[in-house]
Each structure stands twice: as C-alpha cells, then as structure tokens.
Design a protein around this motif. Structure first.
Motif, mmCIF file in Angstrom:
data_model
loop_
_atom_site.group_PDB
_atom_site.id
_atom_site.type_symbol
_atom_site.label_atom_id
_atom_site.label_comp_id
_atom_site.label_asym_id
_atom_site.label_seq_id
_atom_site.Cartn_x
_atom_site.Cartn_y
_atom_site.Cartn_z
ATOM 1 N N ASP A 156 2.465 1.363 -1.642
ATOM 2 C CA ASP A 156 2.430 2.731 -1.142
ATOM 3 C C ASP A 156 3.195 2.757 0.185
ATOM 4 O OD1 ASP A 156 1.832 5.259 -0.190
ATOM 5 O OD2 ASP A 156 -0.327 4.890 -0.007
ATOM 6 N N LEU A 157 4.321 3.433 0.207
ATOM 7 C CA LEU A 157 5.161 3.440 1.414
ATOM 8 C C LEU A 157 4.853 4.582 2.367
ATOM 9 C CD1 LEU A 157 8.619 2.600 -0.223
ATOM 10 C CD2 LEU A 157 7.011 1.032 0.896
ATOM 11 N N ASN A 158 4.160 5.630 1.884
ATOM 12 C CA ASN A 158 3.945 6.804 2.730
ATOM 13 C C ASN A 158 2.469 7.193 2.878
ATOM 14 O OD1 ASN A 158 3.452 7.795 0.223
ATOM 15 N ND2 ASN A 158 5.234 9.157 0.154
ATOM 16 N N ALA A 159 1.565 6.280 2.624
ATOM 17 C CA ALA A 159 0.125 6.460 2.831
ATOM 18 C C ALA A 159 -0.478 7.614 2.040
ATOM 19 C CB ALA A 159 -0.180 6.613 4.319
ATOM 20 N N ASP A 160 0.063 7.895 0.839
ATOM 21 C CA ASP A 160 -0.526 8.937 -0.007
ATOM 22 C C ASP A 160 -1.380 8.349 -1.135
ATOM 23 O OD1 ASP A 160 1.382 7.899 -1.710
ATOM 24 O OD2 ASP A 160 2.342 9.835 -2.150
ATOM 25 N N ASN A 161 -1.660 7.048 -1.052
ATOM 26 C CA ASN A 161 -2.510 6.326 -2.001
ATOM 27 C C ASN A 161 -1.947 6.237 -3.416
ATOM 28 O OD1 ASN A 161 -4.509 5.550 -0.179
ATOM 29 N ND2 ASN A 161 -5.507 7.543 -0.335
ATOM 30 N N SER A 162 -0.645 6.352 -3.552
ATOM 31 C CA SER A 162 -0.020 6.122 -4.857
ATOM 32 C C SER A 162 1.188 5.210 -4.683
ATOM 33 C CB SER A 162 0.380 7.443 -5.525
ATOM 34 O OG SER A 162 1.260 8.165 -4.707
ATOM 35 N N VAL A 163 1.522 4.528 -5.754
ATOM 36 C CA VAL A 163 2.617 3.548 -5.709
ATOM 37 C C VAL A 163 3.959 4.257 -5.581
ATOM 38 C CG1 VAL A 163 3.802 1.748 -7.016
ATOM 39 C CG2 VAL A 163 1.298 1.853 -7.033
ATOM 40 N N ASP A 164 4.757 3.814 -4.615
ATOM 41 C CA ASP A 164 6.101 4.360 -4.419
ATOM 42 C C ASP A 164 7.182 3.401 -4.895
ATOM 43 O OD1 ASP A 164 5.367 6.843 -3.064
ATOM 44 O OD2 ASP A 164 4.718 5.537 -1.426
ATOM 45 N N THR A 165 6.895 2.096 -4.846
ATOM 46 C CA THR A 165 7.898 1.120 -5.250
ATOM 47 C C THR A 165 7.210 -0.131 -5.802
ATOM 48 O OG1 THR A 165 9.832 -0.134 -4.507
ATOM 49 C CG2 THR A 165 8.037 0.078 -2.942
ATOM 50 N N TYR A 166 7.887 -0.790 -6.725
ATOM 51 C CA TYR A 166 7.419 -2.058 -7.271
ATOM 52 C C TYR A 166 8.404 -3.148 -6.877
ATOM 53 C CZ TYR A 166 4.065 0.375 -10.215
ATOM 54 O OH TYR A 166 3.020 1.134 -10.665
ATOM 55 N N GLY A 167 7.879 -4.317 -6.574
ATOM 56 C CA GLY A 167 8.755 -5.415 -6.226
ATOM 57 C C GLY A 167 7.976 -6.706 -6.046
ATOM 58 N N THR B 73 0.357 -6.320 5.913
ATOM 59 C CA THR B 73 0.759 -5.068 5.270
ATOM 60 C C THR B 73 0.190 -4.939 3.863
ATOM 61 O OG1 THR B 73 2.787 -6.070 4.439
ATOM 62 C CG2 THR B 73 2.915 -4.959 6.573
ATOM 63 N N ALA B 74 -0.664 -5.875 3.484
ATOM 64 C CA ALA B 74 -1.233 -5.861 2.143
ATOM 65 C C ALA B 74 -2.093 -4.630 1.888
ATOM 66 C CB ALA B 74 -2.055 -7.125 1.914
ATOM 67 N N ASP B 75 -2.545 -3.941 2.926
ATOM 68 C CA ASP B 75 -3.332 -2.728 2.730
ATOM 69 C C ASP B 75 -2.551 -1.657 1.997
ATOM 70 O OD1 ASP B 75 -5.599 -3.768 3.882
ATOM 71 O OD2 ASP B 75 -5.180 -2.935 5.861
ATOM 72 N N ALA B 76 -1.237 -1.733 1.989
ATOM 73 C CA ALA B 76 -0.407 -0.752 1.293
ATOM 74 C C ALA B 76 -0.202 -1.091 -0.181
ATOM 75 C CB ALA B 76 0.957 -0.642 1.988
ATOM 76 N N VAL B 77 -0.654 -2.265 -0.627
ATOM 77 C CA VAL B 77 -0.506 -2.653 -2.029
ATOM 78 C C VAL B 77 -1.554 -1.918 -2.847
ATOM 79 C CG1 VAL B 77 -0.619 -4.562 -3.676
ATOM 80 C CG2 VAL B 77 0.469 -4.895 -1.451
ATOM 81 N N ARG B 78 -1.100 -1.182 -3.882
ATOM 82 C CA ARG B 78 -1.992 -0.385 -4.721
ATOM 83 C C ARG B 78 -2.182 -0.968 -6.119
ATOM 84 N NH1 ARG B 78 -3.633 0.945 -0.644
ATOM 85 N NH2 ARG B 78 -3.061 2.767 0.537
#
Length: 181
Positions: free
Chosen positions: A126-137, A146-151
C-alpha cells in the motif's frame, strides 16, 4: 513420489499460512501493548536465492509454555508475555535442503520440510495509506520497518522429493513470478 511431493507442499503451505495469520497476535490482558512490526520479508541470498519471511507474535496463557494454544515453529507453547520472532528461509544444512525456521535471528536453524529447494515472496504494498494494494513486487534486500505497508503476500515453493528418477537432467531455473521479479 508425486504423493510425497504434494504432501510436502500441502504441509508447508498450511504451516506458512498459519504463521502468517499468527503475525501480530497478542493475548488480550496478557501481552504488552508496545507496538512491534508483525511481519517483514527480505530478498536474500539464501539457498537458491530464496527470500526470507520474519513473523512476530505473542503467545497466550501463563507459565513457561503458556496454555498451549499458541506454539512457535518448533511446536513449543509460548506464554502471553513472550514476543516470538521467527525467521523462515530455504537453507542447506549439511546435505539437506529444505524450509527451515530460526528462533534466534538465524544463529540456529530447525528443519521443517525437506525437499523445498526455493521460496519466493511477492508482496502487495500500500503506497498511499488507503489500506489497499497499489503495487506488487519482490521484498526489499534488507529487513525494514516499512513492512506495515505490506497488505498481501504470495508465497511460492519449488519442491523436489523422492527418487532421482527424472525425465530431465541438468540444472533447471525457475522464475516464480516472471522474468521481472
């Protein structure tokens, strides 16, 4: 051989699913309320370029082994005040290649499933803190906060079990998630 391979894949998938779901667990009224990073992933140079997954959770109950409802990767009960950090990775120890776990940041490894030759992780971030995945990699090269952004995580295994009777010979390269991984 096919049945044994399927069993290893099923058991490893079940174990990792449970470990990932347990990430971040706290026993209400027993565990400290201090913040901690529940899950991290790392793109490592472990056996066959395998990635590493690190989970963190508290146990449940009191006493040395808690109430037995929460166990670590070695099957030992964990009490509600103990934070468990577990590293999962494909390793080669002696002549055995498999999925291993470590409870001491990699100083000692316990074999969980022999025959797993590679594990790769595709993480949804999640790149913009909206609780949904924005990119996979792939995961980063170092364990970061930064693992808190992993959804989401997609975990892939390459497994070989049983006899060496194979229609193919030589080295085979597997691209778990495509050539751009």
């Amino acid at each position: 051989d096919v049945s044994q391979t399927r069993d290893v894949v099923r058991m490893a998938s079940t174990h990792m699913t449970r470990a990932l779901r347990l990430s971040g667990f706290r026993s209400v009224g027993e565990s400290p309320t201090t913040a901690f990073v529940a899950l991290t992933t790392q793109n490592t140079a472990d056996t066959n370029g395998s990635d590493r997954i690190v989970t963190r959770f508290y146990g449940a109950g009191t006493g040395a082994n808690g109430n037995g409802t929460v166990v670590n990767c070695q099957g030992q009960g964990v009490n509600g005040t103990t934070l468990v950090t577990t590293h999962y990775s494909v390793r080669t120890v002696g002549s055995v290649v498999g999925l291993f776990c470590s409870l001491d940041a990699g100083a000692n490894w316990t074999l969980l499933f022999p025959g797993i030759e590679s594990m790769q992780v595709l993480q949804g971030t999640d790149l913009n803190a909206d609780n949904s995945v924005d990119t996979y990699g792939p995961p980063p090269a170092t364990l970061t906060a930064t693992a808190d952004a992993v959804r989401s995580l997609d975990v892939s295994f390459v497994v070989t079990v049983g006899s060496s009777n194979s229609l193919r010979t030589g080295t085979q390269v597997f691209s778990h998630f495509g050539p751009n991984y």
